[in-house]
Scaffold this active site. Structure first.
Site, mmCIF file in Angstrom:
data_model
loop_
_atom_site.group_PDB
_atom_site.id
_atom_site.type_symbol
_atom_site.label_atom_id
_atom_site.label_comp_id
_atom_site.label_asym_id
_atom_site.label_seq_id
_atom_site.Cartn_x
_atom_site.Cartn_y
_atom_site.Cartn_z
ATOM 1 N N LYS A 26 -0.220 -0.577 -2.748
ATOM 2 C CA LYS A 26 -0.443 -1.431 -3.906
ATOM 3 C C LYS A 26 -0.684 -2.850 -3.381
ATOM 4 C CE LYS A 26 1.192 -2.505 -8.523
ATOM 5 N NZ LYS A 26 2.239 -2.388 -9.545
ATOM 6 N N THR B 295 3.475 2.599 -10.451
ATOM 7 C CA THR B 295 2.627 2.197 -9.325
ATOM 8 C C THR B 295 3.385 1.392 -8.263
ATOM 9 O OG1 THR B 295 1.906 0.221 -10.529
ATOM 10 C CG2 THR B 295 0.520 2.191 -10.704
ATOM 11 N N ASP B 296 4.549 0.850 -8.630
ATOM 12 C CA ASP B 296 5.227 -0.063 -7.696
ATOM 13 C C ASP B 296 5.631 0.611 -6.387
ATOM 14 O OD1 ASP B 296 4.926 -1.975 -9.612
ATOM 15 O OD2 ASP B 296 7.034 -2.120 -10.156
ATOM 16 N N THR C 191 4.528 2.909 -15.696
ATOM 17 C CA THR C 191 3.708 2.279 -16.738
ATOM 18 C C THR C 191 2.794 3.278 -17.417
ATOM 19 O OG1 THR C 191 3.761 0.174 -15.607
ATOM 20 C CG2 THR C 191 1.932 0.506 -17.088
ATOM 21 N N TYR D 212 6.885 -4.127 -21.151
ATOM 22 C CA TYR D 212 6.993 -2.841 -21.857
ATOM 23 C C TYR D 212 8.136 -2.026 -21.260
ATOM 24 C CZ TYR D 212 4.631 -1.971 -17.569
ATOM 25 O OH TYR D 212 4.344 -1.953 -16.236
ATOM 26 N N GLU E 26 4.725 -8.439 23.496
ATOM 27 C CA GLU E 26 5.539 -9.168 24.492
ATOM 28 C C GLU E 26 6.318 -8.166 25.327
ATOM 29 O OE1 GLU E 26 8.269 -12.094 23.133
ATOM 30 O OE2 GLU E 26 6.837 -12.988 21.732
#
Ligand code: ASP
Length: 328
Positions: A165, A92-93, A13, A27, A285
């Site tokens: 993120k 950023t993802d 972006t 976009y 466990e």
């Protein structure tokens, strides 16, 4: 003389272009080149001499391990050739995954800083230009030496080890759960307030020399009503290791456990991570211990996957892989 900073662009972006300035979604990611990114921040020439190179021009959801290998090699090459630091612009993802991969593999004490933006370059109040400015100032700062790969967005300085993120669209989209930021950009300079204690960069044992691809490590997501079809498919599909993103403290449903235990018994490392977003995975466990599962510590599933893939380049031995999860 001003320090030389190398800018490597990968898209996202921060380099996104939309038809209208009020368009914040929808976009085209990675449409704007390095020259345009730099032109939006004229004051940069007062901070550093900047060279730039495009590594990719993608939406970071499409980031690949092949690009990681190229990127890591390029980062080391430009640092070896005399750059004082590297800035990487990134969507950023998956920024946290690329940052952590480099944190574990780049053999240098020099600053490597990733940044991105939540608003496209064409948007009103685009956040990219200030983020680039901060990233260059951080990469040019002696204070950033030896701190591993860093991430700066919205004035925060995060370690690649801890940041994630945590929001789909807000400008303040990143956090370092449990531990907090390393510092902030304040009055034009980084102010560090803590250090990372886990191993990284120059002190890392992981080495990419001769590596052309990473072992296949899928992530299974735990949920109410889970059955073993995905786990069985992962094993059949040739997984070299598996990360299970369990509920709560890395819990694994009874319906899934036998398939993962059989995989672990056959020598496939199985890592228990948590889908909660914070906290270490701890003893839960006896069944997990008896199966020989590995605890992810505080690594979220996507980062546990990276550490496991790098570990598998060296060993499949359970105790060794567990040691790595405690050290990195
Ligand atoms: N989808 C974009 C990407 O990760 C989002 C962003 O950069 O903020 O490339």
């Amino acid at each position: 003389m001003k320090p030389k900073i190398f800018l490597l662009t990968t898209g996202g972006t921060i380099a996104g272009a939309a038809a209208k300035s009020d368009a914040l979604t929808g976009y085209r990611a990675g449409a704007v080149g390095a020259a345009e990114l730099l032109a939006a921040v004229p004051a940069l020439s007062e901070v550093a001499r900047i060279a730039s190179e495009e590594i990719a021009a993608i939406d970071s959801k499409d980031m690949t391990e092949a690009i990681w290998l190229r990127l890591a090699a390029r980062v080391e090459a430009v640092l070896d050739a005399g750059a004082a630091g590297v800035v990487i612009t990134h969507g950023t993802d998956t920024l946290e995954e690329t940052a952590y991969f480099l944190h574990l593999t780049v053999k240098s004490e020099k600053p490597v800083v990733l940044t991105g933006a939540m608003r496209p370059a064409t948007a009103l109040s685009a956040d990219g230009p200030l983020n680039i400015f901060d990233a260059v100032r951080l990469a040019a700062s002696p204070a950033a030496h030896g701190q591993g790969v860093l991430v700066t967005l919205n004035g925060d300085i995060h370690s690649a080890r801890d940041m994630e993120k945590v929001h789909t669209t807000a400008v303040q989209a990143f956090a370092s759960p449990d531990v907090g930021v390393l510092g902030r950009m304040e009055e034009g300079a980084p102010r560090f307030r803590r250090r990372v204690l886990t191993r990284h960069t120059a002190a890392s044992e992981f080495d990419l020399a001769g590596v052309t691809e990473l072992p296949y490590v899928p992530i299974l997501y735990g949920h109410a009503g889970a059955d073993d079809r995905l786990a069985a498919a992962a094993v059949r599909g040739g997984a070299a290791g598996i990360v299970h993103a369990g509920a709560g403290n890395g819990s694994i449903a009874k319906a899934v456990l036998p398939t993962l235990a059989a995989a672990a018994a056959a020598g496939l490392p199985v890592v228990r991570a948590s889908r909660t977003g914070a906290g270490a995975v701890l003893f839960a466990e006896d069944a997990y211990r008896m199966a020989g599962f590995i605890d992810a510590d505080t690594l979220p599933p996507a980062k546990a996957r990276i550490l496991l893939a790098l570990a598998l380049l060296k060993t499949r031995e359970r105790a060794e892989v567990q040691r790595m999860f405690h050290e990195y």
